[in-house]
Design an enzyme around this catalytic site. Sequence first.
Site, PDB file in Angstrom:
ATOM      1  N   TYR A  79     -43.715 -25.827 -42.038  1.00  0.00           N
ATOM      2  CA  TYR A  79     -44.350 -24.559 -42.451  1.00  0.00           C
ATOM      3  C   TYR A  79     -45.746 -24.572 -41.849  1.00  0.00           C
ATOM      4  O   TYR A  79     -45.990 -23.471 -41.440  1.00  0.00           O
ATOM      5  CB  TYR A  79     -44.507 -24.784 -43.985  1.00  0.00           C
ATOM      6  CG  TYR A  79     -44.875 -23.144 -44.514  1.00  0.00           C
ATOM      7  CD1 TYR A  79     -43.888 -22.220 -44.942  1.00  0.00           C
ATOM      8  CD2 TYR A  79     -46.377 -22.798 -44.483  1.00  0.00           C
ATOM      9  CE1 TYR A  79     -44.517 -20.981 -45.354  1.00  0.00           C
ATOM     10  CE2 TYR A  79     -46.558 -21.711 -45.026  1.00  0.00           C
ATOM     11  CZ  TYR A  79     -45.786 -20.694 -45.416  1.00  0.00           C
ATOM     12  OH  TYR A  79     -46.147 -19.727 -45.789  1.00  0.00           O
ATOM     13  N   PHE A 131     -48.118   4.603 -26.465  1.00  0.00           N
ATOM     14  CA  PHE A 131     -47.113   4.062 -26.686  1.00  0.00           C
ATOM     15  C   PHE A 131     -46.556   4.058 -28.150  1.00  0.00           C
ATOM     16  O   PHE A 131     -47.420   4.092 -29.075  1.00  0.00           O
ATOM     17  CB  PHE A 131     -46.948   2.402 -26.214  1.00  0.00           C
ATOM     18  CG  PHE A 131     -45.479   1.812 -26.805  1.00  0.00           C
ATOM     19  CD1 PHE A 131     -44.522   2.283 -25.580  1.00  0.00           C
ATOM     20  CD2 PHE A 131     -45.058   1.238 -27.606  1.00  0.00           C
ATOM     21  CE1 PHE A 131     -43.042   1.761 -25.703  1.00  0.00           C
ATOM     22  CE2 PHE A 131     -43.901   0.597 -27.702  1.00  0.00           C
ATOM     23  CZ  PHE A 131     -42.867   0.893 -26.884  1.00  0.00           C
ATOM     24  N   THR A 132     -45.210   4.269 -28.504  1.00  0.00           N
ATOM     25  CA  THR A 132     -44.860   4.888 -29.837  1.00  0.00           C
ATOM     26  C   THR A 132     -45.506   3.873 -30.954  1.00  0.00           C
ATOM     27  O   THR A 132     -45.982   4.490 -31.881  1.00  0.00           O
ATOM     28  CB  THR A 132     -43.309   4.651 -29.879  1.00  0.00           C
ATOM     29  OG1 THR A 132     -42.866   3.366 -29.486  1.00  0.00           O
ATOM     30  CG2 THR A 132     -42.731   5.943 -28.754  1.00  0.00           C
ATOM     31  N   ASP A 222     -52.084  -4.612 -23.448  1.00  0.00           N
ATOM     32  CA  ASP A 222     -50.716  -4.652 -23.639  1.00  0.00           C
ATOM     33  C   ASP A 222     -49.807  -5.183 -22.925  1.00  0.00           C
ATOM     34  O   ASP A 222     -49.794  -4.794 -21.581  1.00  0.00           O
ATOM     35  CB  ASP A 222     -50.233  -3.190 -23.969  1.00  0.00           C
ATOM     36  CG  ASP A 222     -49.007  -3.140 -24.424  1.00  0.00           C
ATOM     37  OD1 ASP A 222     -48.311  -4.317 -24.318  1.00  0.00           O
ATOM     38  OD2 ASP A 222     -48.595  -2.183 -25.206  1.00  0.00           O
ATOM     39  N   LYS A 265     -40.214  -8.830 -23.910  1.00  0.00           N
ATOM     40  CA  LYS A 265     -40.094  -8.261 -22.469  1.00  0.00           C
ATOM     41  C   LYS A 265     -40.253  -9.677 -21.510  1.00  0.00           C
ATOM     42  O   LYS A 265     -39.114 -10.322 -21.541  1.00  0.00           O
ATOM     43  CB  LYS A 265     -41.140  -7.341 -22.483  1.00  0.00           C
ATOM     44  CG  LYS A 265     -41.194  -5.994 -23.235  1.00  0.00           C
ATOM     45  CD  LYS A 265     -40.228  -5.733 -24.478  1.00  0.00           C
ATOM     46  CE  LYS A 265     -40.302  -4.713 -25.164  1.00  0.00           C
ATOM     47  NZ  LYS A 265     -41.425  -4.072 -25.783  1.00  0.00           N
ATOM     48  N   ARG A 390     -36.926   9.118 -23.960  1.00  0.00           N
ATOM     49  CA  ARG A 390     -38.186   9.080 -23.910  1.00  0.00           C
ATOM     50  C   ARG A 390     -38.799  10.682 -23.488  1.00  0.00           C
ATOM     51  O   ARG A 390     -39.152  10.787 -22.333  1.00  0.00           O
ATOM     52  CB  ARG A 390     -38.675   8.111 -23.142  1.00  0.00           C
ATOM     53  CG  ARG A 390     -38.324   6.862 -23.276  1.00  0.00           C
ATOM     54  CD  ARG A 390     -39.231   5.808 -24.151  1.00  0.00           C
ATOM     55  NE  ARG A 390     -38.850   5.990 -25.480  1.00  0.00           N
ATOM     56  CZ  ARG A 390     -39.316   5.001 -26.379  1.00  0.00           C
ATOM     57  NH1 ARG A 390     -39.791   3.863 -25.910  1.00  0.00           N
ATOM     58  NH2 ARG A 390     -39.292   4.977 -27.532  1.00  0.00           N
ATOM     59  N   PHE A 457     -37.528   8.682 -33.532  1.00  0.00           N
ATOM     60  CA  PHE A 457     -36.484   8.576 -32.517  1.00  0.00           C
ATOM     61  C   PHE A 457     -35.540   7.432 -32.707  1.00  0.00           C
ATOM     62  O   PHE A 457     -34.397   7.260 -32.319  1.00  0.00           O
ATOM     63  CB  PHE A 457     -37.197   8.374 -31.075  1.00  0.00           C
ATOM     64  CG  PHE A 457     -38.208   6.853 -31.007  1.00  0.00           C
ATOM     65  CD1 PHE A 457     -39.299   7.133 -31.357  1.00  0.00           C
ATOM     66  CD2 PHE A 457     -37.297   5.701 -30.594  1.00  0.00           C
ATOM     67  CE1 PHE A 457     -40.041   5.903 -31.421  1.00  0.00           C
ATOM     68  CE2 PHE A 457     -38.387   4.501 -30.609  1.00  0.00           C
ATOM     69  CZ  PHE A 457     -39.496   4.695 -30.983  1.00  0.00           C
TER      70      PHE A 457
HETATM   71  C1  LIG Z   1     -42.156  -2.959 -26.721  1.00  0.00           C
HETATM   72  C2  LIG Z   1     -43.455  -2.718 -26.484  1.00  0.00           C
HETATM   73  C3  LIG Z   1     -44.478  -2.907 -27.670  1.00  0.00           C
HETATM   74  C4  LIG Z   1     -43.954  -3.028 -28.833  1.00  0.00           C
HETATM   75  O1  LIG Z   1     -43.423  -4.402 -29.230  1.00  0.00           O
HETATM   76  P1  LIG Z   1     -42.304  -4.826 -30.057  1.00  0.00           P
HETATM   77  O2  LIG Z   1     -41.751  -6.174 -29.800  1.00  0.00           O
HETATM   78  O3  LIG Z   1     -41.201  -4.052 -29.910  1.00  0.00           O
HETATM   79  O4  LIG Z   1     -43.045  -4.632 -31.536  1.00  0.00           O
HETATM   80  C5  LIG Z   1     -45.892  -2.423 -27.534  1.00  0.00           C
HETATM   81  N1  LIG Z   1     -46.117  -1.820 -26.126  1.00  0.00           N
HETATM   82  C6  LIG Z   1     -45.025  -1.883 -25.101  1.00  0.00           C
HETATM   83  C7  LIG Z   1     -45.648  -1.388 -23.903  1.00  0.00           C
HETATM   84  C8  LIG Z   1     -43.652  -2.191 -25.382  1.00  0.00           C
HETATM   85  O5  LIG Z   1     -43.083  -2.221 -24.347  1.00  0.00           O
END
Ligand SMILES: *Cc1c(COP(=O)(O)O)cnc(C)c1O
Length: 499
Positions: A79, A131-132, A222, A265, A390, A457
Amino acid sequence: MNPARHQGRELLPEPYRIKMVEPLRIIPPEARKKAVREAGYNTFLLRSRDIYIDLLTDSGTNAMSDAQWSAMMMGDEAYAGSQSYFRLVEAVQSIYGYRYVIPTHQGRGAEHILSRCLIRPGSIVPGNMYFTTTRLHQELAGGGFADVIVDEAYDPQCDDSFKGNIDLRKLENLTKKVSAPKIAYVAVGAPVNMAGGQPVSMENMRQVSAFCRKRGIPLVLDAARAVENAYFIQQREPGYGLKPVRDILREMCSLTDICTMSAKKDAFANIGGFLAMNDASLYEEAKNLCVVYEGLHTYGGLAGRDLEALAQGIRESVERDDWIAHRISQVQYLWRGLKDAGIPVVHPCGGHAVFVDAQAFLPHIPQKLLPAQTLAAAIYADSGVRSMERGIVSAGRDAATKQDHAPELELVRLTLPRRVYTQTHLDYVSRGVRRTFQRRDSLCGLKFVYEPKYLRFFQARFAPVPKAPSARRRGRPGPRAGRRARPRSGAGPRPSRRT
Ligand SMILES: *Cc1c(COP(=O)(O)O)cnc(C)c1O
């Protein structure tokens, strides 16, 4: 690999071979039509078993390496104080170079904690296109996003090398209008997902960094696809052609103070992320909030085995340049296949996906009838290929006025998972999109029948708006169009206001 410039004319051979397979099947056209109808024309609501090629996203959909799978067996599930946590911290410190590291369940976990630490009601966060999830967390913390990306980003036909750059003049004008303490931080996404995966140059990052440091404003990277950005710098920016991607990535990070990371990613992981920074007092606060929202700061919502997969994936992502070279070459191959068929795609080709310009593809469907949503649903019905909207649906509503954001880019994203699909799969996708292109005049728009409050979305449902011959040129919906459509799920779905 010799990082000689790769022009994207031909597909590079895979720097891996296949060790395990996952069966795929394609369901008949009638079954696809039914599936997309039942999914409310939202590709997020399709079932994976009904999909042949899944290009919804590259997030968490990557194939892990044998080294990652074996690292998972070493997961320390303690933990607190797990060895896997320390291995992750060392990987982030050595590859990205930040001093302090907090694991999070994924990128938005890091965005949430950071927004709570740095944003106050009335704060402004300038960034290179929204970004969303990032913008939503900024807004939920009481702040507002201000777009300072270069104008070229909004022109799908513009071929500039670094359309993700921050416009220094826009940034400067903004800081003149609002007092410096109101700027919570400057956020740089590199590359810019919503602009078509367009990269930011090192030169631009250097200028933005100098601007922020002079004024004491933190600069946040980011880093979800920063390895892709580093590769574009190597390929396109003078002076970087012979540098390994690993060194370029490190230099990018050194210009920033904080990093939010979705490890789903670049890092090939199926789940995970982190928040990293150099400032000790910010680390203290963020570490404390991590316990509230993610879990103890030595696991951040992840299992020990996930931390291991992530640590190994981070090292792998820049261990050899041919991983990233091959990835980008696949995206470029698909891009060229579509472009050569006359399909309008965003220029130049970005890092993680091919973006189709839905407005140019479907000029007869006005933006309020959701052309990109319509196109993504049609591509699935025609070929079993899943993509993502998008455009105006993803952009959501303005936090204050509740009006739809009407973004200048109305795109469909065909996103390539890493190390998953073959050249034959990509050729199949090209042929499928071409089929939809041939029947584009037959498509009509969509309207919301259910609109969730946040990040609409993901879960919204839609119904077709049949063409009304007389009103067609102005794209007006037919009378009583889509009246029968009903949301199928959830308690008390709220019909949208106007779309
Ligand atoms: C995917 C993404 C995020 C958010 O990450 P999650 O792992 O989906 O929560 C933030 N910024 C960018 C540019 C992304 O592509």
